[in-house]
Design a protein around this motif. Structure first.
Motif, PDB file in Angstrom:
ATOM      1  N   VAL A   1      58.994  91.720  81.688  1.00  0.00           N
ATOM      2  CA  VAL A   1      58.840  91.288  83.085  1.00  0.00           C
ATOM      3  C   VAL A   1      59.927  91.914  83.959  1.00  0.00           C
ATOM      4  O   VAL A   1      59.665  92.306  85.098  1.00  0.00           O
ATOM      5  CB  VAL A   1      58.812  89.753  83.180  1.00  0.00           C
ATOM      6  CG1 VAL A   1      58.831  89.299  84.631  1.00  0.00           C
ATOM      7  CG2 VAL A   1      57.571  89.217  82.465  1.00  0.00           C
ATOM      8  N   GLN A   2      61.137  92.042  83.434  1.00  0.00           N
ATOM      9  CA  GLN A   2      62.196  92.695  84.196  1.00  0.00           C
ATOM     10  C   GLN A   2      61.819  94.145  84.498  1.00  0.00           C
ATOM     11  O   GLN A   2      61.999  94.619  85.623  1.00  0.00           O
ATOM     12  CB  GLN A   2      63.523  92.652  83.450  1.00  0.00           C
ATOM     13  CG  GLN A   2      64.660  93.303  84.239  1.00  0.00           C
ATOM     14  CD  GLN A   2      66.023  93.046  83.635  1.00  0.00           C
ATOM     15  OE1 GLN A   2      66.186  92.192  82.760  1.00  0.00           O
ATOM     16  NE2 GLN A   2      67.009  93.775  84.105  1.00  0.00           N
TER      17      GLN A   2
ATOM     18  N   ASN B   1      59.147  94.064  87.160  1.00  0.00           N
ATOM     19  CA  ASN B   1      59.739  93.624  88.423  1.00  0.00           C
ATOM     20  C   ASN B   1      60.536  94.761  89.065  1.00  0.00           C
ATOM     21  O   ASN B   1      60.487  94.963  90.281  1.00  0.00           O
ATOM     22  CB  ASN B   1      60.619  92.395  88.184  1.00  0.00           C
ATOM     23  CG  ASN B   1      60.769  91.521  89.398  1.00  0.00           C
ATOM     24  OD1 ASN B   1      59.980  91.585  90.341  1.00  0.00           O
ATOM     25  ND2 ASN B   1      61.786  90.685  89.390  1.00  0.00           N
ATOM     26  N   ARG B   2      61.260  95.507  88.242  1.00  0.00           N
ATOM     27  CA  ARG B   2      62.030  96.658  88.740  1.00  0.00           C
ATOM     28  C   ARG B   2      61.084  97.750  89.221  1.00  0.00           C
ATOM     29  O   ARG B   2      61.255  98.314  90.300  1.00  0.00           O
ATOM     30  CB  ARG B   2      62.960  97.179  87.645  1.00  0.00           C
ATOM     31  CG  ARG B   2      63.787  98.387  88.084  1.00  0.00           C
ATOM     32  CD  ARG B   2      64.808  98.841  87.049  1.00  0.00           C
ATOM     33  NE  ARG B   2      64.192  99.133  85.766  1.00  0.00           N
ATOM     34  CZ  ARG B   2      64.504  98.507  84.617  1.00  0.00           C
ATOM     35  NH1 ARG B   2      65.428  97.566  84.590  1.00  0.00           N
ATOM     36  NH2 ARG B   2      63.903  98.839  83.493  1.00  0.00           N
TER      37      ARG B   2
ATOM     38  N   ARG C   1      58.655  95.967  92.227  1.00  0.00           N
ATOM     39  CA  ARG C   1      59.239  95.189  93.318  1.00  0.00           C
ATOM     40  C   ARG C   1      60.675  95.577  93.623  1.00  0.00           C
ATOM     41  O   ARG C   1      61.315  94.959  94.456  1.00  0.00           O
ATOM     42  CB  ARG C   1      59.158  93.693  92.990  1.00  0.00           C
ATOM     43  CG  ARG C   1      57.718  93.208  92.824  1.00  0.00           C
ATOM     44  CD  ARG C   1      57.640  91.737  92.470  1.00  0.00           C
ATOM     45  NE  ARG C   1      58.127  90.913  93.549  1.00  0.00           N
ATOM     46  CZ  ARG C   1      58.975  89.891  93.383  1.00  0.00           C
ATOM     47  NH1 ARG C   1      59.422  89.569  92.186  1.00  0.00           N
ATOM     48  NH2 ARG C   1      59.369  89.176  94.409  1.00  0.00           N
TER      49      ARG C   1
ATOM     50  N   LYS D   1      63.271  94.947  91.998  1.00  0.00           N
ATOM     51  CA  LYS D   1      64.172  93.845  91.665  1.00  0.00           C
ATOM     52  C   LYS D   1      64.469  93.930  90.177  1.00  0.00           C
ATOM     53  O   LYS D   1      63.577  93.707  89.354  1.00  0.00           O
ATOM     54  CB  LYS D   1      63.548  92.501  92.035  1.00  0.00           C
ATOM     55  CG  LYS D   1      63.323  92.360  93.527  1.00  0.00           C
ATOM     56  CD  LYS D   1      62.790  91.009  93.890  1.00  0.00           C
ATOM     57  CE  LYS D   1      62.626  90.938  95.409  1.00  0.00           C
ATOM     58  NZ  LYS D   1      62.257  89.612  95.840  1.00  0.00           N
TER      59      LYS D   1
ATOM     60  N   THR E   1      61.678  87.582  86.281  1.00  0.00           N
ATOM     61  CA  THR E   1      61.241  86.487  87.140  1.00  0.00           C
ATOM     62  C   THR E   1      60.205  85.687  86.360  1.00  0.00           C
ATOM     63  O   THR E   1      59.724  86.145  85.330  1.00  0.00           O
ATOM     64  CB  THR E   1      60.679  87.022  88.476  1.00  0.00           C
ATOM     65  OG1 THR E   1      60.422  85.931  89.361  1.00  0.00           O
ATOM     66  CG2 THR E   1      59.414  87.837  88.273  1.00  0.00           C
TER      67      THR E   1
ATOM     68  N   LEU F   1      54.677  87.273  87.677  1.00  0.00           N
ATOM     69  CA  LEU F   1      54.305  88.383  88.543  1.00  0.00           C
ATOM     70  C   LEU F   1      52.784  88.410  88.643  1.00  0.00           C
ATOM     71  O   LEU F   1      52.086  88.113  87.673  1.00  0.00           O
ATOM     72  CB  LEU F   1      54.776  89.722  87.966  1.00  0.00           C
ATOM     73  CG  LEU F   1      56.281  89.960  87.939  1.00  0.00           C
ATOM     74  CD1 LEU F   1      56.591  91.225  87.136  1.00  0.00           C
ATOM     75  CD2 LEU F   1      56.826  90.075  89.352  1.00  0.00           C
TER      76      LEU F   1
END
Length: 170
Positions: free
Chosen positions: A57-58, A61-62, A65, A67, A71, A74
């Protein structure tokens, strides 16, 4: 018809029927929106739910998004919000891929522990939340957030679950 496919790997408990949980959560979310008619439509509305780990997920997310942190959930909508109203009428093959929802186990488990609820109950909330994002709902402004939270509360109450947004006492 609603078709929810789930892929659960890693730390996600095999004691939970994630397919059934995700299908109930998605249906409860959709039934509380203007798209409730999709549930009985002859078109198959498809949602994919991936139960992943924090690292995956990281990375997502990177990548999507900007980020660089995991999180809880998503959502990746496959239908533009302005086309949602007519999507079931314009399906060539009788199927509409609404989008993908990805949950991070570590974040989900930590948040569930903070709230003193089960991981399954929190994942249900996150799937409802993610499904609403697939339907074009957001929580960037106060009015949008209140509308989305009201639907989430209603869906979770229907499922016999906690209010994820309790009112804070001053």
């Amino acid at each position: 018809m609603l078709d929810v496919a789930v892929q659960a790997e890693g730390d996600w408990s095999s004691d939970t029927d994630w397919e059934a949980l995700a299908a109930r959560a998605a249906q409860a979310a959709i039934e509380r929106t203007p798209y409730a008619g999709w549930i009985g439509a002859p078109v198959a509305i498809e949602i994919a739910v991936r139960m992943a780990d924090n690292d995956e997920v990281q990375l997502l997310n990177r990548q999507y998004r900007d980020k660089d942190k995991p999180t809880n959930v998503l959502s990746f909508p496959m239908v533009q919000p302005d086309l949602l109203d007519t999507v079931t009428q314009n399906s060539d093959d009788g199927e509409v891929l609404l989008g993908d929802i990805v949950l991070a186990h570590g974040v989900c488990a930590a948040e569930a522990a903070e709230r003193d609820i089960s991981v399954a109950d929190h994942a249900t909330h996150l799937i409802v939340h993610g499904c609403l994002h697939l339907l074009g709902y957001d929580h960037l402004g106060d009015a949008e957030a209140e509308a989305m939270e009201a639907i989430e509360r209603s869906a979770l109450a229907h499922l016999g679950l906690h209010d994820p947004y309790p009112v804070e006492e001053d």
